[in-house]
Design a protein around this motif. Sequence first.
Motif, PDB file in Angstrom:
ATOM      1  N   VAL A 241      70.511  51.926  31.075  1.00  0.00           N
ATOM      2  CA  VAL A 241      70.469  50.644  30.032  1.00  0.00           C
ATOM      3  C   VAL A 241      70.297  49.696  30.348  1.00  0.00           C
ATOM      4  CG1 VAL A 241      70.748  49.979  27.786  1.00  0.00           C
ATOM      5  CG2 VAL A 241      72.188  52.499  28.298  1.00  0.00           C
ATOM      6  N   HIS A 242      68.904  49.222  30.084  1.00  0.00           N
ATOM      7  CA  HIS A 242      68.241  47.792  29.987  1.00  0.00           C
ATOM      8  C   HIS A 242      68.800  47.291  28.029  1.00  0.00           C
ATOM      9  CE1 HIS A 242      66.795  46.874  33.961  1.00  0.00           C
ATOM     10  NE2 HIS A 242      66.505  47.704  34.278  1.00  0.00           N
ATOM     11  N   ALA A 243      69.160  46.473  28.212  1.00  0.00           N
ATOM     12  CA  ALA A 243      69.334  45.819  26.776  1.00  0.00           C
ATOM     13  C   ALA A 243      68.887  43.760  27.295  1.00  0.00           C
ATOM     14  CB  ALA A 243      71.023  45.120  27.038  1.00  0.00           C
ATOM     15  N   HIS A 244      67.893  44.149  26.001  1.00  0.00           N
ATOM     16  CA  HIS A 244      66.769  42.566  25.828  1.00  0.00           C
ATOM     17  C   HIS A 244      66.981  41.816  24.749  1.00  0.00           C
ATOM     18  CE1 HIS A 244      64.796  45.921  28.240  1.00  0.00           C
ATOM     19  NE2 HIS A 244      64.645  44.847  28.827  1.00  0.00           N
ATOM     20  N   LEU A 245      67.527  41.012  24.230  1.00  0.00           N
ATOM     21  CA  LEU A 245      67.596  39.999  23.696  1.00  0.00           C
ATOM     22  C   LEU A 245      66.038  38.806  23.466  1.00  0.00           C
ATOM     23  CD1 LEU A 245      68.919  39.845  20.888  1.00  0.00           C
ATOM     24  CD2 LEU A 245      70.233  37.485  21.520  1.00  0.00           C
ATOM     25  N   PHE A 246      64.861  39.074  22.573  1.00  0.00           N
ATOM     26  CA  PHE A 246      63.684  37.989  22.481  1.00  0.00           C
ATOM     27  C   PHE A 246      63.828  37.714  21.155  1.00  0.00           C
ATOM     28  CE2 PHE A 246      61.726  42.112  23.237  1.00  0.00           C
ATOM     29  CZ  PHE A 246      61.080  41.970  22.222  1.00  0.00           C
ATOM     30  N   ALA A 247      62.645  36.528  20.878  1.00  0.00           N
ATOM     31  CA  ALA A 247      62.606  36.078  20.037  1.00  0.00           C
ATOM     32  C   ALA A 247      60.716  35.486  20.006  1.00  0.00           C
ATOM     33  CB  ALA A 247      63.168  33.989  19.673  1.00  0.00           C
ATOM     34  N   LEU A 248      60.076  35.475  18.800  1.00  0.00           N
ATOM     35  CA  LEU A 248      58.935  35.592  19.540  1.00  0.00           C
ATOM     36  C   LEU A 248      59.199  33.632  19.197  1.00  0.00           C
ATOM     37  CD1 LEU A 248      57.369  38.735  17.539  1.00  0.00           C
ATOM     38  CD2 LEU A 248      57.765  38.242  19.877  1.00  0.00           C
ATOM     39  N   PRO A 249      58.265  33.532  19.770  1.00  0.00           N
ATOM     40  CA  PRO A 249      58.552  31.496  18.698  1.00  0.00           C
ATOM     41  C   PRO A 249      57.087  31.324  17.690  1.00  0.00           C
ATOM     42  CG  PRO A 249      57.569  31.786  21.132  1.00  0.00           C
ATOM     43  CD  PRO A 249      57.903  33.370  21.046  1.00  0.00           C
ATOM     44  N   ALA A 250      57.707  30.859  16.910  1.00  0.00           N
ATOM     45  CA  ALA A 250      56.858  30.127  15.617  1.00  0.00           C
ATOM     46  C   ALA A 250      55.285  29.260  16.834  1.00  0.00           C
ATOM     47  CB  ALA A 250      57.066  29.240  14.847  1.00  0.00           C
ATOM     48  N   VAL A 251      54.074  29.906  16.409  1.00  0.00           N
ATOM     49  CA  VAL A 251      52.974  29.174  16.929  1.00  0.00           C
ATOM     50  C   VAL A 251      52.272  28.665  16.175  1.00  0.00           C
ATOM     51  CG1 VAL A 251      50.763  30.177  17.861  1.00  0.00           C
ATOM     52  CG2 VAL A 251      52.669  31.909  17.886  1.00  0.00           C
TER      53      VAL A 251
ATOM     54  N   ASP B 136      60.615  34.484  23.882  1.00  0.00           N
ATOM     55  CA  ASP B 136      61.379  32.985  24.464  1.00  0.00           C
ATOM     56  C   ASP B 136      62.465  34.794  24.808  1.00  0.00           C
ATOM     57  OD1 ASP B 136      60.999  30.892  23.858  1.00  0.00           O
ATOM     58  OD2 ASP B 136      62.199  30.513  21.793  1.00  0.00           O
ATOM     59  N   ALA B 137      62.741  35.376  26.090  1.00  0.00           N
ATOM     60  CA  ALA B 137      63.625  35.711  27.029  1.00  0.00           C
ATOM     61  C   ALA B 137      64.580  35.302  27.179  1.00  0.00           C
ATOM     62  CB  ALA B 137      63.021  36.013  27.942  1.00  0.00           C
ATOM     63  N   LEU B 138      65.836  35.370  25.543  1.00  0.00           N
ATOM     64  CA  LEU B 138      66.713  35.043  26.043  1.00  0.00           C
ATOM     65  C   LEU B 138      67.855  35.609  27.041  1.00  0.00           C
ATOM     66  CD1 LEU B 138      66.800  35.081  22.075  1.00  0.00           C
ATOM     67  CD2 LEU B 138      66.498  33.137  23.657  1.00  0.00           C
ATOM     68  N   ARG B 139      68.353  36.909  26.466  1.00  0.00           N
ATOM     69  CA  ARG B 139      69.114  37.694  27.354  1.00  0.00           C
ATOM     70  C   ARG B 139      68.525  38.899  28.197  1.00  0.00           C
ATOM     71  NH1 ARG B 139      71.819  33.213  26.473  1.00  0.00           N
ATOM     72  NH2 ARG B 139      73.664  32.971  25.886  1.00  0.00           N
ATOM     73  N   HIS B 140      69.196  39.480  28.627  1.00  0.00           N
ATOM     74  CA  HIS B 140      69.135  40.652  29.653  1.00  0.00           C
ATOM     75  C   HIS B 140      70.281  41.254  30.676  1.00  0.00           C
ATOM     76  CE1 HIS B 140      67.754  43.808  32.827  1.00  0.00           C
ATOM     77  NE2 HIS B 140      67.338  43.982  32.188  1.00  0.00           N
ATOM     78  N   LEU B 141      69.879  42.137  29.894  1.00  0.00           N
ATOM     79  CA  LEU B 141      71.538  42.953  30.820  1.00  0.00           C
ATOM     80  C   LEU B 141      71.049  44.638  30.810  1.00  0.00           C
ATOM     81  CD1 LEU B 141      74.256  44.463  30.153  1.00  0.00           C
ATOM     82  CD2 LEU B 141      74.504  44.316  28.458  1.00  0.00           C
ATOM     83  N   LYS B 142      71.345  44.751  32.344  1.00  0.00           N
ATOM     84  CA  LYS B 142      71.263  46.304  32.885  1.00  0.00           C
ATOM     85  C   LYS B 142      73.073  47.257  32.859  1.00  0.00           C
ATOM     86  CE  LYS B 142      69.405  49.143  36.000  1.00  0.00           C
ATOM     87  NZ  LYS B 142      70.225  50.508  36.846  1.00  0.00           N
TER      88      LYS B 142
ATOM     89  N   PRO C  27      60.605  34.632  10.672  1.00  0.00           N
ATOM     90  CA  PRO C  27      59.638  33.357  11.752  1.00  0.00           C
ATOM     91  C   PRO C  27      61.152  32.927  12.805  1.00  0.00           C
ATOM     92  CG  PRO C  27      59.735  33.066   9.341  1.00  0.00           C
ATOM     93  CD  PRO C  27      60.229  33.544   9.694  1.00  0.00           C
ATOM     94  N   GLN C  28      62.796  33.342  12.588  1.00  0.00           N
ATOM     95  CA  GLN C  28      63.625  32.623  13.594  1.00  0.00           C
ATOM     96  C   GLN C  28      63.810  33.815  13.927  1.00  0.00           C
ATOM     97  OE1 GLN C  28      63.701  29.427  14.353  1.00  0.00           O
ATOM     98  NE2 GLN C  28      62.193  29.073  13.624  1.00  0.00           N
ATOM     99  N   GLY C  29      63.070  35.356  13.671  1.00  0.00           N
ATOM    100  CA  GLY C  29      64.413  36.380  13.393  1.00  0.00           C
ATOM    101  C   GLY C  29      64.006  37.121  15.538  1.00  0.00           C
ATOM    102  N   LEU C  30      65.306  38.141  15.524  1.00  0.00           N
ATOM    103  CA  LEU C  30      65.205  38.525  16.880  1.00  0.00           C
ATOM    104  C   LEU C  30      65.064  39.420  16.651  1.00  0.00           C
ATOM    105  CD1 LEU C  30      69.091  36.112  17.419  1.00  0.00           C
ATOM    106  CD2 LEU C  30      66.953  35.800  18.581  1.00  0.00           C
ATOM    107  N   VAL C  31      64.550  40.249  18.558  1.00  0.00           N
ATOM    108  CA  VAL C  31      64.496  41.375  18.139  1.00  0.00           C
ATOM    109  C   VAL C  31      65.673  42.115  19.873  1.00  0.00           C
ATOM    110  CG1 VAL C  31      62.766  43.027  19.880  1.00  0.00           C
ATOM    111  CG2 VAL C  31      61.966  40.890  18.238  1.00  0.00           C
ATOM    112  N   TYR C  32      66.074  43.073  19.551  1.00  0.00           N
ATOM    113  CA  TYR C  32      66.945  43.227  20.620  1.00  0.00           C
ATOM    114  C   TYR C  32      66.288  44.983  21.047  1.00  0.00           C
ATOM    115  CZ  TYR C  32      70.586  45.716  22.682  1.00  0.00           C
ATOM    116  OH  TYR C  32      71.409  47.679  23.364  1.00  0.00           O
TER     117      TYR C  32
END
Length: 201
Positions: free
Chosen positions: A191-201, A181-187, A152-157
Amino acid sequence: MNKLRIIGGVWRRHMLPIAPVEGLRPTPDRVRETVFNWLGQDCTGMQVLDLYAGTGALGFEAASRGASEVLLVEQNRQVVAQLQQNKAYLLSKWPAAEGNAPSVQVDANDALACLKRLAGGGKQFDLVALDPPFRSDLMQSTLPLIKAVLKPQGLVYAEWHENLFANEEALCKALNVQEIDALRHLKAGQVHAHLFALPAV
């Protein structure tokens, strides 16, 4: 031969050989450093799934920084053999003073089949790293399977050749969620690096 350098944690500065396979590219040091800054440098106790593991750069780095469990999923046999060797080498260098060594597993399998099996077994992770071969359709086919294996509180990179956040609606649709939740992005370079979470619905 190309080498992979562990940047931080217990295995810091250790160099690992990379299997000489065309198209295999470790996440660049600068990107990896930034990503682990995003994660607060510390992965203590985390369960990490490294899909399309390749060099294992992200998974090994997470284990070095305290992740308790890392699963590296890779289909190419030559790459798998190198991952197994590197895993054995790193675990032999784990200092007794650090307590129990992390559990590092290499799954020589198709990432999509592995995701379905993990979901079927109810297995979930704190961090899912997703770095499929660029310009393949694997990102699109993998995203719908992520939610089932994420805590539930997990992150996707995710690493990709395009900015996935540029079309958040399409990303949410692929993930089968209302919002992210789009937390971070960097180019960095290609390479495009993304870190995001899926909010608990």
